[in-house]
Design a protein around this motif. Structure first.
Motif, PDB file in Angstrom:
ATOM      1  N   LYS A  34       0.833  -1.201   0.000  1.00 21.08           N
ATOM      2  CA  LYS A  34       0.000   0.000   0.000  1.00 21.08           C
ATOM      3  C   LYS A  34       0.867   1.249   0.000  1.00 21.08           C
ATOM      4  N   ILE A  35       0.433   2.243  -0.743  1.00 23.42           N
ATOM      5  CA  ILE A  35       1.190   3.494  -0.904  1.00 23.42           C
ATOM      6  C   ILE A  35       1.159   4.315   0.383  1.00 23.42           C
ATOM      7  N   PHE A  36       2.341   4.793   0.795  1.00 22.84           N
ATOM      8  CA  PHE A  36       2.392   5.765   1.890  1.00 22.84           C
ATOM      9  C   PHE A  36       2.988   7.093   1.436  1.00 22.84           C
ATOM     10  N   ALA A  37       3.658   7.119   0.273  1.00 20.87           N
ATOM     11  CA  ALA A  37       4.202   8.377  -0.265  1.00 20.87           C
ATOM     12  C   ALA A  37       4.404   8.226  -1.767  1.00 20.87           C
ATOM     13  N   LEU A  38       4.189   9.313  -2.480  1.00 19.18           N
ATOM     14  CA  LEU A  38       4.529   9.340  -3.892  1.00 19.18           C
ATOM     15  C   LEU A  38       4.946  10.733  -4.284  1.00 19.18           C
ATOM     16  N   THR A  39       5.862  10.786  -5.246  1.00 18.04           N
ATOM     17  CA  THR A  39       6.399  12.068  -5.667  1.00 18.04           C
ATOM     18  C   THR A  39       6.582  12.090  -7.172  1.00 18.04           C
ATOM     19  N   SER A  40       6.397  13.249  -7.749  1.00 14.17           N
ATOM     20  CA  SER A  40       6.627  13.440  -9.174  1.00 14.17           C
ATOM     21  C   SER A  40       8.087  13.816  -9.380  1.00 14.17           C
ATOM     22  N   LEU A  41       8.715  13.160 -10.329  1.00 13.60           N
ATOM     23  CA  LEU A  41      10.127  13.421 -10.601  1.00 13.60           C
ATOM     24  C   LEU A  41      10.345  14.535 -11.614  1.00 13.60           C
ATOM     25  N   ASP A  42       9.270  15.019 -12.225  1.00  8.03           N
ATOM     26  CA  ASP A  42       9.436  16.005 -13.300  1.00  8.03           C
ATOM     27  C   ASP A  42       8.774  17.353 -13.020  1.00  8.03           C
ATOM     28  N   THR A  43       8.498  17.647 -11.748  1.00  9.05           N
ATOM     29  CA  THR A  43       7.897  18.946 -11.428  1.00  9.05           C
ATOM     30  C   THR A  43       8.782  19.708 -10.449  1.00  9.05           C
ATOM     31  N   GLU A  44       8.730  21.009 -10.539  1.00  7.01           N
ATOM     32  CA  GLU A  44       9.430  21.906  -9.622  1.00  7.01           C
ATOM     33  C   GLU A  44       8.391  22.829  -9.013  1.00  7.01           C
TER      34      GLU A  44
END
Length: 117
Positions: A34-44
């Motif tokens: 189950k997901i506890f964190a996610l992040t976009s690698l292409d946004t600032e």
């Protein structure tokens, strides 16, 4: 905190895994599947979505401009945290811990026992 320190901290959690199930732009951290964190690698700026107790989520949004309702997530249970100079690293780590613990608590008893929880 940069992407590498965020990644290292998330992976330091017991039985945490990383994957990219949504494509090359989104890094996902899970425990017990189950997901506890996610992040976009292409946004600032860098941001991270974290699970949060609903009342605490509202409290954080009111207190910090960099904490917003979860982007592309259930806004009642998820916050998006913009990682910038207004957010202390210690606060971010506490929020990651909170997200991780919420997910662990939602796992079946046998899975929690495997994690030592």
């Amino acid at each position: 905190m940069n992407i590498e320190s965020l990644r290292e901290y998330c992976l330091s959690k017991t039985s945490a895994t990383e994957s990219m199930p949504f494509g090359d732009e989104t890094l996902v951290f899970k425990v017990g599947g189950k997901i506890f964190a996610l992040t976009s690698l292409d946004t600032e700026p860098l941001s991270v979505n974290l699970k949060c107790d609903p009342e605490y989520a509202v409290e954080l949004r009111e207190q910090f401009d960099a904490v917003q309702p979860g982007y592309h997530m259930n806004k009642k249970h998820w916050n998006t945290v913009l990682i910038n100079s207004s957010i202390r690293e210690s606060d971010l780590k506490n929020w990651i811990d909170h997200s991780y613990e919420l997910i662990v608590k939602s796992l079946p008893k046998a899975a929690r026992q495997e994690l030592g929880k």
